[in-house]
Design an enzyme around this catalytic site. Structure first.
Site, PDB file in Angstrom:
ATOM      1  N   HIS A  72       0.757  -1.428  -0.089  1.00 39.39           N
ATOM      2  CA  HIS A  72       0.075  -0.005  -0.038  1.00 39.39           C
ATOM      3  C   HIS A  72       0.738   1.186   0.031  1.00 39.39           C
ATOM      4  O   HIS A  72       1.771   1.276   0.788  1.00 39.39           O
ATOM      5  CB  HIS A  72      -0.980   0.079   1.346  1.00 39.39           C
ATOM      6  N   TYR A 201      -8.671   4.871   8.505  1.00 39.98           N
ATOM      7  CA  TYR A 201      -8.671   5.300  10.047  1.00 39.98           C
ATOM      8  C   TYR A 201      -9.875   6.407  10.080  1.00 39.98           C
ATOM      9  O   TYR A 201      -9.579   7.597   9.423  1.00 39.98           O
ATOM     10  CB  TYR A 201      -7.395   5.752  10.278  1.00 39.98           C
ATOM     11  N   PRO A 293      -2.665  -0.428  19.276  1.00 40.34           N
ATOM     12  CA  PRO A 293      -2.637  -0.816  18.001  1.00 40.34           C
ATOM     13  C   PRO A 293      -2.681   0.446  16.759  1.00 40.34           C
ATOM     14  O   PRO A 293      -2.512  -0.055  15.825  1.00 40.34           O
ATOM     15  CB  PRO A 293      -3.478  -1.888  17.661  1.00 40.34           C
ATOM     16  N   LYS A 297       2.289  -0.377  15.257  1.00 38.59           N
ATOM     17  CA  LYS A 297       3.884  -0.490  15.630  1.00 38.59           C
ATOM     18  C   LYS A 297       4.276  -1.759  16.282  1.00 38.59           C
ATOM     19  O   LYS A 297       5.419  -2.209  16.578  1.00 38.59           O
ATOM     20  CB  LYS A 297       4.079   0.778  16.180  1.00 38.59           C
ATOM     21  N   TYR A 385       4.600   6.501  10.329  1.00 37.44           N
ATOM     22  CA  TYR A 385       3.740   5.398   9.852  1.00 37.44           C
ATOM     23  C   TYR A 385       4.286   4.284   9.364  1.00 37.44           C
ATOM     24  O   TYR A 385       4.260   2.979   9.477  1.00 37.44           O
ATOM     25  CB  TYR A 385       2.526   5.791   9.325  1.00 37.44           C
TER      26      TYR A 385
HETATM   27  P1  FAD Z   1       4.120 -12.572  21.184  1.00 38.01           P
HETATM   28  O1  FAD Z   1       3.584 -12.519  19.674  1.00 38.01           O
HETATM   29  O2  FAD Z   1       3.105 -12.439  22.211  1.00 38.01           O
HETATM   30  O3  FAD Z   1       4.709 -13.902  21.151  1.00 38.01           O
HETATM   31  C1  FAD Z   1       5.119 -14.418  22.486  1.00 38.01           C
HETATM   32  C2  FAD Z   1       5.004 -15.872  22.457  1.00 38.01           C
HETATM   33  O4  FAD Z   1       5.657 -16.204  23.755  1.00 38.01           O
HETATM   34  C3  FAD Z   1       3.866 -16.235  22.446  1.00 38.01           C
HETATM   35  O5  FAD Z   1       3.890 -17.357  21.125  1.00 38.01           O
HETATM   36  C4  FAD Z   1       3.392 -17.148  23.772  1.00 38.01           C
HETATM   37  O6  FAD Z   1       2.708 -18.303  23.675  1.00 38.01           O
HETATM   38  C5  FAD Z   1       4.951 -17.310  24.281  1.00 38.01           C
HETATM   39  N1  FAD Z   1       5.077 -17.705  25.515  1.00 38.01           N
HETATM   40  C6  FAD Z   1       4.222 -17.007  26.584  1.00 38.01           C
HETATM   41  N2  FAD Z   1       4.768 -17.289  27.793  1.00 38.01           N
HETATM   42  C7  FAD Z   1       5.659 -18.312  27.780  1.00 38.01           C
HETATM   43  C8  FAD Z   1       6.590 -19.178  28.444  1.00 38.01           C
HETATM   44  N3  FAD Z   1       6.588 -18.959  29.820  1.00 38.01           N
HETATM   45  N4  FAD Z   1       7.269 -20.038  27.987  1.00 38.01           N
HETATM   46  C9  FAD Z   1       7.406 -20.220  26.601  1.00 38.01           C
HETATM   47  N5  FAD Z   1       6.632 -19.424  25.880  1.00 38.01           N
HETATM   48  C10 FAD Z   1       5.804 -18.284  26.311  1.00 38.01           C
HETATM   49  N6  FAD Z   1       1.472  -4.684  15.696  1.00 38.01           N
HETATM   50  C11 FAD Z   1       1.753  -4.179  14.563  1.00 38.01           C
HETATM   51  O7  FAD Z   1       3.022  -4.015  13.981  1.00 38.01           O
HETATM   52  N7  FAD Z   1       0.895  -3.952  13.128  1.00 38.01           N
HETATM   53  C12 FAD Z   1      -0.515  -4.254  13.552  1.00 38.01           C
HETATM   54  O8  FAD Z   1      -1.123  -3.905  12.626  1.00 38.01           O
HETATM   55  C13 FAD Z   1      -0.718  -4.747  14.741  1.00 38.01           C
HETATM   56  N8  FAD Z   1      -2.139  -5.052  15.102  1.00 38.01           N
HETATM   57  C14 FAD Z   1      -2.390  -5.647  16.179  1.00 38.01           C
HETATM   58  C15 FAD Z   1      -3.729  -5.850  16.328  1.00 38.01           C
HETATM   59  C16 FAD Z   1      -4.049  -6.627  17.539  1.00 38.01           C
HETATM   60  C17 FAD Z   1      -5.608  -7.190  17.789  1.00 38.01           C
HETATM   61  C18 FAD Z   1      -3.219  -6.953  18.512  1.00 38.01           C
HETATM   62  C19 FAD Z   1      -3.567  -7.735  19.641  1.00 38.01           C
HETATM   63  C20 FAD Z   1      -1.952  -6.664  18.474  1.00 38.01           C
HETATM   64  C21 FAD Z   1      -1.511  -5.991  17.209  1.00 38.01           C
HETATM   65  N9  FAD Z   1      -0.232  -5.583  17.104  1.00 38.01           N
HETATM   66  C22 FAD Z   1       0.390  -5.013  15.855  1.00 38.01           C
HETATM   67  C23 FAD Z   1       0.921  -6.015  18.020  1.00 38.01           C
HETATM   68  C24 FAD Z   1       1.601  -7.280  17.832  1.00 38.01           C
HETATM   69  O9  FAD Z   1       0.746  -8.337  17.504  1.00 38.01           O
HETATM   70  C25 FAD Z   1       2.581  -7.628  18.981  1.00 38.01           C
HETATM   71  O10 FAD Z   1       3.259  -6.639  19.215  1.00 38.01           O
HETATM   72  C26 FAD Z   1       3.301  -8.893  18.549  1.00 38.01           C
HETATM   73  O11 FAD Z   1       2.750 -10.147  18.442  1.00 38.01           O
HETATM   74  C27 FAD Z   1       4.813  -8.903  19.522  1.00 38.01           C
HETATM   75  O12 FAD Z   1       5.391  -9.981  19.107  1.00 38.01           O
HETATM   76  P2  FAD Z   1       6.132 -10.839  20.234  1.00 38.01           P
HETATM   77  O13 FAD Z   1       6.844 -11.974  19.495  1.00 38.01           O
HETATM   78  O14 FAD Z   1       7.094  -9.914  20.942  1.00 38.01           O
HETATM   79  O15 FAD Z   1       5.196 -11.439  21.209  1.00 38.01           O
HETATM   80  C1  PHB Z   2      -4.680  -4.838  10.938  1.00 38.81           C
HETATM   81  O1  PHB Z   2      -4.965  -5.104   9.893  1.00 38.81           O
HETATM   82  O2  PHB Z   2      -4.611  -5.637  11.896  1.00 38.81           O
HETATM   83  C2  PHB Z   2      -4.353  -3.507  11.636  1.00 38.81           C
HETATM   84  C3  PHB Z   2      -4.032  -2.549  10.654  1.00 38.81           C
HETATM   85  C4  PHB Z   2      -3.963  -1.337  11.097  1.00 38.81           C
HETATM   86  C5  PHB Z   2      -3.747  -1.102  12.477  1.00 38.81           C
HETATM   87  C6  PHB Z   2      -3.744  -2.291  13.454  1.00 38.81           C
HETATM   88  C7  PHB Z   2      -4.223  -3.393  12.875  1.00 38.81           C
HETATM   89  O3  PHB Z   2      -3.194   0.047  13.062  1.00 38.81           O
END
Ligand code: FAD
Ligand code: PHB
Length: 397
Positions: A72, A201, A293, A297, A385
């Site tokens: 995009h 948005y 969210p 980021k 962004y």
């Molecule tokens: P996580 O993805 O949480 O991974 C952590 C892992 O550790 C998990 O698999 C968990 O099961 C595991 N774990 C937990 N405890 C233990 C343990 N004790 N031992 C072993 N394993 C364990 N970010 C964006 O950049 N763009 C977006 O558009 C965006 N949209 C989002 C929309 C929603 C609805 C949500 C909820 C989040 C969004 N985010 C977005 C945020 C993004 O999803 C997170 O920041 C991302 O998942 C972070 O990755 P991570 O690997 O740090 O953590």
């Molecule tokens: C998504 O597609 O899940 C999404 C897009 C933009 C955002 C957050 C989530 O700011």
């Protein structure tokens, strides 16, 4: 079992760290509490910044993303029932974002890890870490009914916000900064052709709404709601009706509706842990920080953390340099706070805050007016962004 880096958590942070370390010839073991199926199907983020895309491509895990990801060049800000396109590409000298679901990135990284037979253990229980304040870090867990231990040089805490690594640091070492917002997002996935090619948005008196997508046939939509909203009170018809109202325009915009196959509520918070390291333990991704969210980021910050950590570990193993590891937290935190700022700013610009006499709403409209009419203001949004650079001015990794 003995390895160089023990990685707790197989989300994007843990899996990408393992991949980057493998490419540097550094051994690691990844352990994860959930099943492979669970992490490969967990619906989360969708927007990848240019730097994230470039890194996945450069390290050989971008092939499917290049084929299936949607590039995009702009987003729309919608307010006062009118749409305003922000030309991200033009405003940033050629940058773009890619819409490609987080769980697809996770699938690609798991596939890569299995292809080169990197150790990755799912469904572990009772995870405990110790010894990281000295020279003998260890990770203890149960797998298939057996007690296991990984002895390692360093531990990477990539276990998300609810993980065990951050709380394992002795009291009094970490300082936490936190802001809880008085709302959440109700998110859905629907079999409905997205009504726009780009993300929208929307600031509306009834609350924020976001149109995003996963494929040309699947819409991803969000509605501002109460943080403790009960999904059961939102039958499909109510969701569509509310989304239609919040996204309506003067010229008759309509969303395409279709069967909803996933619904969930996410509470919103800003959270930062300082420092992001203690002894031989390094926290990365959601284990160290959470952003609301709105700026998309969270995943991108997790990617940036592990890129910096992999680089610092490579310097340590390759030329014995201790300094990059010592500076890990300071380097990450600078961009973490930049991301906190943009995420908070977009959240406060677009959401409805209860109470007051409408002052906040009028202020938001004035700010949106400026962002969509001043090139300088639009450039600030577009630069942030599409991605905060991996190396910030004045910094050499
Ligand atoms: P996580 O993805 O949480 O991974 C952590 C892992 O550790 C998990 O698999 C968990 O099961 C595991 N774990 C937990 N405890 C233990 C343990 N004790 N031992 C072993 N394993 C364990 N970010 C964006 O950049 N763009 C977006 O558009 C965006 N949209 C989002 C929309 C929603 C609805 C949500 C909820 C989040 C969004 N985010 C977005 C945020 C993004 O999803 C997170 O920041 C991302 O998942 C972070 O990755 P991570 O690997 O740090 O953590
Ligand atoms: C998504 O597609 O899940 C999404 C897009 C933009 C955002 C957050 C989530 O700011």
């Amino acid at each position: 079992m003995r390895t160089q880096v023990g990685i707790v958590g197989a989300g994007p942070a843990g899996l990408l760290l393992a991949h980057l370390l493998y490419q540097q010839g550094i051994e690691s073991v990844v352990i994860e509490t959930q099943s492979r199926k669970h992490v490969e199907e967990r619906v989360r983020a969708g927007v990848l910044e240019q730097g994230t895309v470039d890194l996945l491509n450069a390290t050989g895990v971008g092939e499917r993303m290049r084929r299936e990801g949607l590039v995009h060049h702009g987003i729309e800000l919608r307010f006062d029932r009118r749409g305003h396109r922000m030309d991200l590409h033009d405003l940033t000298g050629g940058r773009a974002i890619t819409v490609y679901a987080q769980h697809e990135v996770v699938k690609d990284l798991i596939q890569a890890r299995l292809t080169y037979r990197g150790p990755l253990v799912f469904e572990v229980e009772a995870v405990r870490i110790e010894g990281f304040d000295g020279d003998t870090p260890g990770i203890h867990y149960r797998s298939g009914g057996e007690e296991c231990e990984i002895a390692c040089d360093y531990i990477a805490g990539c276990d998300g916000f609810h993980g065990i690594c951050r709380p394992s640091v002795p009291a009094g070492i970490l300082r936490v900064y936190e802001k809880i917002y008085p709302f959440g997002w109700l998110g859905i996935l629907a079999e409905a052709k997205p009504a726009s090619d780009e993300l929208i948005y929307a600031n509306h008196e009834r609350g924020f709404a976001l149109l995003s997508m996963r494929t040309p046939q699947v819409s991803r939509l969000y509605l501002q709601c109460r943080p403790d909203e009960n999904v059961a009170e939102w039958p499909d018809e109510r969701i569509w009706e509310e989304l239609q109202k919040r996204l309506e325009t003067q010229d008759g915009f309509r969303l395409n509706e279709g069967p909803i196959f996933q619904k969930g509520v996410t509470a919103m918070r800003s959270f930062v842990t300082e420092p992001m390291q203690y002894g031989r333990l390094f926290l990365a991704g959601d284990a160290a920080h959470i952003v609301p969210p709105t700026g998309a980021k969270g995943l991108n910050l997790a990617v940036a953390d592990v890129r910096i950590l992999a680089h610092a570990l490579a310097r340590r193993y390759r030329d014995g340099a201790a300094e990059p590891l010592e500076r890990y937290s300071a380097i990450c935190l600078r961009r973490v706070w930049r991301a906190q700022h943009i995420s908070w700013w977009m959240t406060s610009l677009l959401h409805r805050f209860e109470g007051g006499d409408g002052f906040e709403y009028r202020r938001q409209l004035a700010e949106l007016d400026q962002v969509t009419t001043s090139r300088a203001a639009a450039t600030v949004l577009a630069e942030n962004y599409t991605g905060i650079p991996f190396e910030l001015p004045g910094e050499k990794l």
